[in-house]
Design a protein around this motif. Structure first.
Motif, mmCIF file in Angstrom:
data_model
loop_
_atom_site.group_PDB
_atom_site.id
_atom_site.type_symbol
_atom_site.label_atom_id
_atom_site.label_comp_id
_atom_site.label_asym_id
_atom_site.label_seq_id
_atom_site.Cartn_x
_atom_site.Cartn_y
_atom_site.Cartn_z
ATOM 1 N N TYR A 174 -7.877 -0.836 -2.196
ATOM 2 C CA TYR A 174 -7.802 -1.547 -3.462
ATOM 3 C C TYR A 174 -7.667 -3.031 -3.182
ATOM 4 C CZ TYR A 174 -7.336 2.569 -6.384
ATOM 5 O OH TYR A 174 -7.577 3.725 -7.048
ATOM 6 N N TYR A 175 -8.241 -3.848 -4.054
ATOM 7 C CA TYR A 175 -8.190 -5.297 -3.927
ATOM 8 C C TYR A 175 -7.731 -5.894 -5.246
ATOM 9 C CZ TYR A 175 -11.067 -4.662 0.228
ATOM 10 O OH TYR A 175 -11.529 -4.278 1.457
ATOM 11 N N ILE A 176 -7.154 -7.086 -5.183
ATOM 12 C CA ILE A 176 -6.800 -7.830 -6.381
ATOM 13 C C ILE A 176 -7.612 -9.118 -6.361
ATOM 14 C CG2 ILE A 176 -4.812 -8.944 -5.287
ATOM 15 C CD1 ILE A 176 -3.463 -8.920 -8.064
ATOM 16 N N GLY B 123 -5.502 7.524 -5.268
ATOM 17 C CA GLY B 123 -5.660 6.272 -5.988
ATOM 18 C C GLY B 123 -4.474 5.339 -5.874
ATOM 19 N N ILE B 124 -4.180 4.682 -6.992
ATOM 20 C CA ILE B 124 -3.154 3.649 -7.025
ATOM 21 C C ILE B 124 -2.225 3.891 -8.209
ATOM 22 C CG2 ILE B 124 -4.579 2.089 -8.432
ATOM 23 C CD1 ILE B 124 -3.406 -0.245 -6.797
ATOM 24 N N GLN B 125 -0.952 3.563 -8.013
ATOM 25 C CA GLN B 125 0.045 3.668 -9.087
ATOM 26 C C GLN B 125 0.691 2.291 -9.239
ATOM 27 O OE1 GLN B 125 2.995 6.647 -8.367
ATOM 28 N NE2 GLN B 125 3.808 6.514 -10.418
ATOM 29 N N LEU B 126 0.777 1.811 -10.467
ATOM 30 C CA LEU B 126 1.363 0.515 -10.781
ATOM 31 C C LEU B 126 2.618 0.748 -11.593
ATOM 32 C CD1 LEU B 126 -1.990 -1.150 -11.847
ATOM 33 C CD2 LEU B 126 -0.916 -1.185 -9.575
ATOM 34 N N ASN B 127 3.767 0.376 -11.041
ATOM 35 C CA ASN B 127 5.064 0.622 -11.665
ATOM 36 C C ASN B 127 5.680 -0.726 -12.038
ATOM 37 O OD1 ASN B 127 7.658 1.313 -12.336
ATOM 38 N ND2 ASN B 127 8.071 2.489 -10.497
ATOM 39 N N PHE B 128 5.858 -0.967 -13.334
ATOM 40 C CA PHE B 128 6.430 -2.236 -13.786
ATOM 41 C C PHE B 128 7.949 -2.199 -13.651
ATOM 42 C CE2 PHE B 128 2.219 -2.580 -15.358
ATOM 43 C CZ PHE B 128 1.947 -3.942 -15.265
ATOM 44 N N LEU B 129 8.470 -3.151 -12.878
ATOM 45 C CA LEU B 129 9.899 -3.216 -12.576
ATOM 46 C C LEU B 129 10.660 -4.070 -13.580
ATOM 47 C CD1 LEU B 129 9.498 -3.844 -8.747
ATOM 48 C CD2 LEU B 129 9.840 -1.653 -9.903
ATOM 49 N N ASP B 130 10.038 -5.141 -14.073
ATOM 50 C CA ASP B 130 10.664 -6.081 -14.995
ATOM 51 C C ASP B 130 9.646 -6.501 -16.049
ATOM 52 O OD1 ASP B 130 13.268 -6.507 -13.709
ATOM 53 O OD2 ASP B 130 12.103 -7.448 -12.112
ATOM 54 N N GLY B 131 10.139 -7.162 -17.082
ATOM 55 C CA GLY B 131 9.258 -7.697 -18.109
ATOM 56 C C GLY B 131 9.043 -6.724 -19.252
ATOM 57 N N CYS C 245 -7.607 -12.492 -19.400
ATOM 58 C CA CYS C 245 -7.840 -11.591 -18.278
ATOM 59 C C CYS C 245 -7.110 -12.193 -17.084
ATOM 60 C CB CYS C 245 -9.332 -11.454 -17.991
ATOM 61 S SG CYS C 245 -10.248 -10.673 -19.315
ATOM 62 N N GLN C 246 -5.907 -11.731 -16.853
ATOM 63 C CA GLN C 246 -5.037 -12.307 -15.812
ATOM 64 C C GLN C 246 -5.560 -11.984 -14.420
ATOM 65 O OE1 GLN C 246 -2.435 -14.263 -16.576
ATOM 66 N NE2 GLN C 246 -1.823 -14.643 -14.493
ATOM 67 N N CYS C 247 -5.866 -10.718 -14.183
ATOM 68 C CA CYS C 247 -6.370 -10.317 -12.877
ATOM 69 C C CYS C 247 -7.070 -8.970 -13.000
ATOM 70 C CB CYS C 247 -5.255 -10.244 -11.836
ATOM 71 S SG CYS C 247 -4.040 -8.943 -12.125
ATOM 72 N N SER C 248 -7.777 -8.612 -11.961
ATOM 73 C CA SER C 248 -8.402 -7.299 -11.924
ATOM 74 C C SER C 248 -8.105 -6.657 -10.571
ATOM 75 C CB SER C 248 -9.920 -7.400 -12.129
ATOM 76 O OG SER C 248 -10.524 -8.131 -11.084
ATOM 77 N N LEU C 249 -8.011 -5.343 -10.584
ATOM 78 C CA LEU C 249 -7.835 -4.557 -9.377
ATOM 79 C C LEU C 249 -9.080 -3.686 -9.260
ATOM 80 C CD1 LEU C 249 -4.198 -3.256 -9.958
ATOM 81 C CD2 LEU C 249 -4.878 -5.361 -8.845
ATOM 82 N N TYR C 250 -9.600 -3.563 -8.073
ATOM 83 C CA TYR C 250 -10.772 -2.697 -7.892
ATOM 84 C C TYR C 250 -10.695 -2.007 -6.553
ATOM 85 C CZ TYR C 250 -12.691 -6.548 -5.107
ATOM 86 O OH TYR C 250 -12.884 -7.521 -4.153
ATOM 87 N N TYR C 251 -11.427 -0.886 -6.482
ATOM 88 C CA TYR C 251 -11.455 -0.057 -5.279
ATOM 89 C C TYR C 251 -12.733 -0.346 -4.540
ATOM 90 C CZ TYR C 251 -11.076 4.075 -2.318
ATOM 91 O OH TYR C 251 -10.966 4.925 -1.256
#
Length: 101
Positions: A8-10, A51-59, A95-101
């Motif tokens: 994965y890339y950002i 795949g990928i898991q995105l876990n929001f810690l704050d905000g 569009c802040q950022c994108s992640l792709y495989y």
């Protein structure tokens, strides 16, 4: 989509102040990276073969978890309604950022 690299890339979308740091090329994500933007901090977990898991810690999305498979290709984060993860925060780019495989 880079199947042969199985990674994965950002990529910063080039709007606003950037994604934690302003980057001008894609960065390969590693398990355990924390990506910060605005008041949000997101932990990256790479799940081998799944795949990928995105876990929001704050905000505003603290405690929310998003999971994606390699076939999902592009994951866009930002304020726009077309984004996969949408924030109601005018300090972030459409569009802040994108992640792709």
């Amino acid at each position: 989509y880079e199947l042969d690299k199985k990674a994965y890339y950002i990529k910063d979308m080039g709007e606003g102040t950037g994604t934690f740091i302003k980057i001008d090329k894609s960065l390969m994500l590693q398990h355990g990276y924390i990506i910060s933007y605005g008041e949000s901090h997101m932990l990256v977990s790479l799940l081998p073969e799944r795949g990928i898991q995105l876990n929001f810690l704050d905000g505003p999305k603290a405690g929310e978890v998003f999971s994606y498979a390699p076939r999902d290709k592009l994951i866009v984060i930002g304020r726009a309604k077309e984004c996969d993860i949408i924030f109601d925060d005018f300090s972030l780019s459409r569009c802040q950022c994108s992640l792709y495989y």
